[in-house]
Design an enzyme around this catalytic site. Structure first.
Site, PDB file in Angstrom:
ATOM      1  CB  CYS A   1     -13.716   8.049   1.144  1.00 57.09           C
ATOM      2  SG  CYS A   1     -12.875   9.511   1.822  1.00 57.09           S
TER       3      CYS A   1
ATOM      4  N   GLY B   1      -3.317   4.174  -7.453  1.00 55.42           N
ATOM      5  CA  GLY B   1      -3.552   5.549  -7.041  1.00 55.42           C
ATOM      6  C   GLY B   1      -2.281   6.284  -6.703  1.00 55.42           C
ATOM      7  NE  ARG B   2      -1.590   5.580  -0.855  1.00 60.91           N
ATOM      8  CZ  ARG B   2      -1.292   4.993   0.296  1.00 60.91           C
ATOM      9  NH1 ARG B   2      -0.739   5.705   1.272  1.00 60.91           N
ATOM     10  NH2 ARG B   2      -1.537   3.712   0.486  1.00 60.91           N
TER      11      ARG B   2
ATOM     12  CG  ASP C   1       0.195  -1.824   0.221  1.00 66.62           C
ATOM     13  OD1 ASP C   1      -0.062  -0.609   0.361  1.00 66.62           O
ATOM     14  OD2 ASP C   1       0.327  -2.606   1.186  1.00 66.62           O
TER      15      ASP C   1
ATOM     16  N   PRO D   1      -9.422   6.952  -8.365  1.00 63.38           N
ATOM     17  CG  PRO D   1     -11.485   6.678  -7.316  1.00 63.38           C
ATOM     18  CD  PRO D   1     -10.433   5.933  -8.066  1.00 63.38           C
ATOM     19  CG  MET D   2      -5.809   9.069  -5.872  1.00 60.65           C
ATOM     20  SD  MET D   2      -4.022   9.002  -6.120  1.00 60.65           S
ATOM     21  CE  MET D   2      -3.937   9.200  -7.922  1.00 60.65           C
TER      22      MET D   2
END
Length: 341
Positions: free
Chosen positions: A119, A243-244, A221, A26-27
Site C-alpha cells: 500500500c 483490482g481496479r 494493469d 484487496p481494495m
C-alpha cells in the site's frame, strides 16, 4: 480450428486449491462482503480477498473502544460461506500485534492470511506499514516469521517492486517469503514512488518468478482478458490478481474464463449493467450498510460510462443524499434507456 489459449486452470496456496487461477485484489473501500459476493456470483474468480485491514484494529490496540472496535473488526473481516476460499489481508509493523491479528483471522475461519507490503497511501506508510516495509527487509522477516509461528492456515504476502526504481527488492522479498515458509507471493510491479501512475513493468514479475519456487501471483494493469493471458505468457506467473478493473467490470473473471475456453467473451449490454447495479444496490440495502449511498454513487460512476446519457445519471446520483433516492434514479434512467435501445 481455434488455437488453445495457455493459462493455468488452478494453483495451490499450501493445501488450498484455487480454481480458476484468478484472484480479486484487496481494495480499501471496495472489496467488502457485498462486493465480493457480487463478484462470486458472476463466476470465474478463484480467490476472494478482504479489504486491507489494520492489524492493530483487529486486536484492538489502535485506540478503539468496546463496541465500536468490535464493529470495525466485524465490518472488515465479516464474510459469508459462499465466499470461500477467502483470504484476510492485514497490514502493520509490529510483529507481536500482527501475529495476534493473524491468529484472530484463523479463528474466524479464513482459508489464508495475507500481509500487505504494497500500500502506497501516506497515512499507512507514515506508520511504517504497507510499502514502507520495503525499506526494512529485516522487519518484513520478523513480521512474517511471527505470523508463521502461530498459523496453521497458509500465509502469503503482497508487495510492490520496491520503494523506487533505484531500490527494487522484489527478488529479495520473494526469497524472504520462501525461506520463512510462506505458500505464495503476489507482486504489483510498480514502486511505492509511482503510486498508481505510470506503467506496471511486468518484467519484474518474471524476475520474481525466476527467484523463487513458491507460486507467484501477478498484479497490475490487467484491463481485460487478453491482458490476463498475456501476463501469464510474458512472466510465467501462476495466477493473476485483478483490482481496479474488477471494480469497473465485475464480469472480468467470467470473461477471462470464456476467453481461455473459446477465444471470445461476453460483452455486457445496457440491460446487463442495469441488472447488476440493481442487484448490488439491493444487496447493500439488505446488508444495512451505513455506507450504502456512497458505495452506490461509486458504482454508478463506474457503470454509467459508455451508456448513452450516462453523464446525466452520474450528475443526478451524486446530487442525491439517500440510498432509496439513488435506487429510484437508476430505475428511472434505465427504464428510459432500455426502451430507447
Amino acid at each position: 480450428m481455434t488455437t488453445p489459449i495457455s493459462f493455468p486452470s488452478t494453483f495451490h496456496i499450501g493445501p488450498v486449491k484455487i480454481a480458476p487461477a484468478t484472484i480479486l485484489a484487496p481494495m480499501a473501500g471496495v472489496t467488502d462482503t457485498v462486493f465480493r459476493r457480487l463478484i462470486r456470483a458472476q463466476g470465474g474468480c478463484g480467490l476472494m480477498m478482504t479489504e486491507f485491514t489494520s492489524s492493530h484494529g483487529v486486536v484492538g490496540t489502535d485506540g478503539g473502544r468496546g463496541e465500536s472496535r468490535n464493529a470495525q473488526r466485524f465490518k472488515y473481516l465479516s464474510f459469508e460461506p459462499e465466499e470461500h476460499p477467502i483470504s484476510a489481508q492485514l497490514f502493520g509493523a509490529d510483529p507481536v500485534v500482527m501475529a495476534e491479528a493473524a491468529q484472530i483471522c484463523q479463528d474466524l475461519g479464513f482459508d489464508a492470511v495475507d500481509i500487505n507490503f504494497g500500500c502506497p497511501v501516506k497515512k499507512v506508510v507514515r506508520n511504517n506499514g504497507g510499502s514502507a516495509c520495503l525499506r526494512d527487509l529485516g522487519l518484513v522477516r520478523q513480521l512474517v516469521r511471527a505470523c508463521r509461528r502461530v498459523l496453521k492456515i497458509p500465509l502469503t504476502m503482497k508487495f510492490r517492486a520496491g520503494w523506487n526504481d533505484q531500490e527494487l527488492v522484489m527478488a529479495e522479498m520473494g526469497k524472504i517469503a520462501e525461506e520463512e515458509g510462506l505458500q505464495a507471493v503476489a507482486l504489483h510491479p510498480r514502486t511505492r514512488e509511482q503510486g498508481y501512475s505510470g506503467h506496471a513493468d511486468w518484467k519484474r514479475i518474471a524476475i520474481l518468478k525466476q527467484a523463487v519456487k513458491i507460486p507467484v501471483i501477478g498484479n497490475g494493469d490487467i484491463q481485460g482478458p487478453e491482458d490476463a493471458v498475456r501476463m501469464v505468457q510474458e512472466t510465467g506467473c501462476d495466477a493473476v490478481m485483478i483490482g481496479r478493473a474488477a471494480a469497473a467490470n465485475p464480469w472480468i473473471f467470467r470473461q477471462i474464463q470464456e476467453y481461455i475456453n473459446t477465444g471470445h467473451y461476453f460483452q455486457p449490454t445496457d440491460k446487463d449493467r442495469y441488472q447488476i447495479m440493481s442487484t448490488y444496490y439491493r444487496m447493500l440495502v439488505e446488508e444495512g450498510s451505513p455506507e450504502a449511498a456512497g458505495k452506490m454513487k461509486q458504482f454508478a460512476t463506474c457503470f454509467s460510462h459508455g451508456i448513452r446519457n450516462g453523464s446525466q445519471l452520474r450528475t443526478q446520483v451524486h446530487q442525491a443524499k439517500e440510498a432509496s433516492r439513488i435506487r429510484e434514479l437508476v430505475e428511472e434512467f434505465f427504464e428510459t434507456a432500455l426502451k430507447v435501445a
